[in-house]
Design an enzyme around this catalytic site. Structure first.
Site, PDB file in Angstrom:
ATOM      1  N   HIS A   1     -40.384 -20.155  44.527  1.00 17.32           N
ATOM      2  CA  HIS A   1     -39.192 -21.012  44.506  1.00 17.32           C
ATOM      3  C   HIS A   1     -38.672 -21.084  45.950  1.00 17.32           C
ATOM      4  O   HIS A   1     -38.320 -20.070  46.538  1.00 17.32           O
ATOM      5  CB  HIS A   1     -38.120 -20.432  43.568  1.00 17.32           C
ATOM      6  CG  HIS A   1     -38.558 -20.455  42.137  1.00 17.32           C
ATOM      7  ND1 HIS A   1     -38.357 -19.398  41.277  1.00 17.32           N
ATOM      8  CD2 HIS A   1     -39.202 -21.415  41.430  1.00 17.32           C
ATOM      9  CE1 HIS A   1     -38.851 -19.716  40.090  1.00 17.32           C
ATOM     10  NE2 HIS A   1     -39.362 -20.935  40.156  1.00 17.32           N
TER      11      HIS A   1
ATOM     12  N   GLU B   1     -35.417 -19.340  47.550  1.00 21.85           N
ATOM     13  CA  GLU B   1     -35.161 -17.912  47.319  1.00 21.85           C
ATOM     14  C   GLU B   1     -35.566 -17.151  48.589  1.00 21.85           C
ATOM     15  O   GLU B   1     -36.669 -16.628  48.707  1.00 21.85           O
ATOM     16  CB  GLU B   1     -35.894 -17.464  46.065  1.00 21.85           C
ATOM     17  CG  GLU B   1     -35.328 -18.219  44.867  1.00 21.85           C
ATOM     18  CD  GLU B   1     -35.986 -17.890  43.548  1.00 21.85           C
ATOM     19  OE1 GLU B   1     -35.573 -18.479  42.544  1.00 21.85           O
ATOM     20  OE2 GLU B   1     -36.919 -17.059  43.523  1.00 21.85           O
TER      21      GLU B   1
ATOM     22  N   HIS C   1     -38.719 -12.720  44.056  1.00 24.23           N
ATOM     23  CA  HIS C   1     -37.769 -13.821  43.837  1.00 24.23           C
ATOM     24  C   HIS C   1     -36.344 -13.335  44.102  1.00 24.23           C
ATOM     25  O   HIS C   1     -36.095 -12.142  44.263  1.00 24.23           O
ATOM     26  CB  HIS C   1     -37.828 -14.294  42.370  1.00 24.23           C
ATOM     27  CG  HIS C   1     -39.080 -15.001  42.008  1.00 24.23           C
ATOM     28  ND1 HIS C   1     -39.131 -16.344  41.717  1.00 24.23           N
ATOM     29  CD2 HIS C   1     -40.349 -14.546  41.878  1.00 24.23           C
ATOM     30  CE1 HIS C   1     -40.370 -16.696  41.427  1.00 24.23           C
ATOM     31  NE2 HIS C   1     -41.140 -15.624  41.517  1.00 24.23           N
TER      32      HIS C   1
ATOM     33  N   GLU D   1     -36.929  -9.682  40.852  1.00 25.21           N
ATOM     34  CA  GLU D   1     -35.725 -10.424  41.257  1.00 25.21           C
ATOM     35  C   GLU D   1     -34.885  -9.488  42.115  1.00 25.21           C
ATOM     36  O   GLU D   1     -34.355  -8.495  41.627  1.00 25.21           O
ATOM     37  CB  GLU D   1     -34.927 -10.863  40.024  1.00 25.21           C
ATOM     38  CG  GLU D   1     -35.709 -11.735  39.061  1.00 25.21           C
ATOM     39  CD  GLU D   1     -35.728 -13.209  39.441  1.00 25.21           C
ATOM     40  OE1 GLU D   1     -35.037 -13.586  40.414  1.00 25.21           O
ATOM     41  OE2 GLU D   1     -36.442 -13.975  38.775  1.00 25.21           O
TER      42      GLU D   1
HETATM   43 ZN   LIG Z   1     -37.493 -17.552  41.503  1.00 24.95          ZN
END
Ligand SMILES: [Zn+2]
Length: 349
Positions: free
Chosen positions: A62, A65, A157, A221
């Protein structure tokens, strides 16, 4: 012959802004490390001595990020300058370069739904994200095929929403049910203390490596999305240190695994949006992992009311605006030692 990256080690900058100038190929650093520049945003390092581990570190799947991208970018540059030396085979992947350049999650399509062959299904390889996902799959397959060590893939992420757990990881489904607690040690060193156990196949990057190559794989994350240069890197210091140790120290000095250091969750409900009038029972500002009580309304739509089925049931990844038939909400319940093999629900972030 000197490779361009030996005079200008800013691999990510060239990859993002002058990909046509990136010199692909192989060269050796003065410290003996072999470097393979495979494509824009894809670079591999191999130590002079035999490696025990084959490690994939991916970020920027992504594009907005940024913190993990900055961590990996800095590490690649230190390796190229010889300030640090890998002791494992390491493949760095900067996923979505075009999305990074426009500061968005993606350009046309969420890349983290395009793995395990999804890139070629439906309309096929119609956009850059689908083509890139296919290339990344092939690159990982080649990387693991040439190694003999323990396979890892950490897909890094940052989350869009605030979260009760600032850092958390998704443990991809394993068909063999082989969820290993000792693999959480690296996560603990990153100050990731919440783990979601998934138990259905999905199209995420980490699931691909887990399912296809039996890699130790997680979607990690590491905090909240911020623009490039605006991250409070002190919040990522532990993760940065642990990543450095993972690739540069033969036996990283991580603490022994203790399950009580973790909040482990498993999926309880997968709530799909079936109607146009689907709406959540809570506000947009409710953080991920917020717990509800039995009977609390989590979402409603014509013909259905979705309620918490037990006290402490927590919500993650709510999105009332997904396409009809897509997942709008996951609910989680606490899991423990016995739950490392889990019930229904694919988890993808
Ligand atoms: Zn992500």
């Amino acid at each position: 012959m000197t490779h361009d990256l030996q005079t200008n080690p800013d691999f990510l900058f060239v990859s993002r802004h002058h990909p046509e100038q990136l010199q692909c190929g192989t060269f050796t650093l003065p410290n003996g490390t072999r470097v393979d520049v495979l494509a824009p945003g894809i670079i591999q390092f191999e130590p002079t001595t035999a490696a025990s581990d084959d490690i994939v570190l991916s970020c920027g799947v992504h594009g907005n990020e940024t913190a993990p991208i900055e961590i990996c970018d800095a590490l690649v540059q230190r390796l190229l300058r010889g300030e640090q030396t890998v002791c494992q085979r390491v493949l760095f992947i900067f996923g979505n370069l075009q999305a990074m350049n426009i500061g968005e999650r993606f350009v046309e399509e969420n890349m983290n739904r395009l793995f395990s062959g999804e890139h070629s299904r439906g309309p096929g390889l119609v956009n850059a994200e689908r083509q890139r996902a296919k290339l990344l799959e092939q690159t990982i397959a080649d990387f693991y095929a040439k190694g003999t060590g323990q396979r890892h893939h950490y897909d890094l992420h940052t989350a869009i929403k605030p979260s009760q757990h600032e850092k958390f990881a998704v443990y991809p489904y394993r068909a063999d049910g082989d969820y290993r607690q000792e693999w959480l040690r690296f996560l603990a060193a990153c100050e990731v203390h919440a783990v979601l156990l998934s138990n259905a196949p999905t199209n995420t990057f980490s699931y691909y490596s887990a399912a296809q190559f039996n890699a130790i794989a997680f979607t990690v994350e590491l905090g909240k999305v911020q623009p490039f240069g605006q991250n409070d890197m002190s919040r990522f210091a532990a993760a940065e240190t642990a990543i450095n140790q993972l690739v540069c120290e033969p036996q990283p000095p991580w603490p022994p695994h203790q399950l009580q250091d973790f909040s482990i969750y498993r999926v309880n409900q997968v709530i799909l949006r079936q109607q146009e009038d689907f709406r959540l029972g809570f506000g947009d500002d409710v953080p991920n992992f917020t717990a509800f009580n039995e009977g609390d309304v989590l979402a409603e739509e014509t013909g259905a009311i979705y309620k918490a089925q037990q006290n402490g049931e927590a919500v993650v990844f709510p999105n009332a605006k997904v396409a009809l038939g897509q997942r709008a909400l996951l609910t989680l319940i606490p899991a423990g030692q016995d739950d490392f093999v889990v019930p229904n629900g694919a988890v993808s972030t």
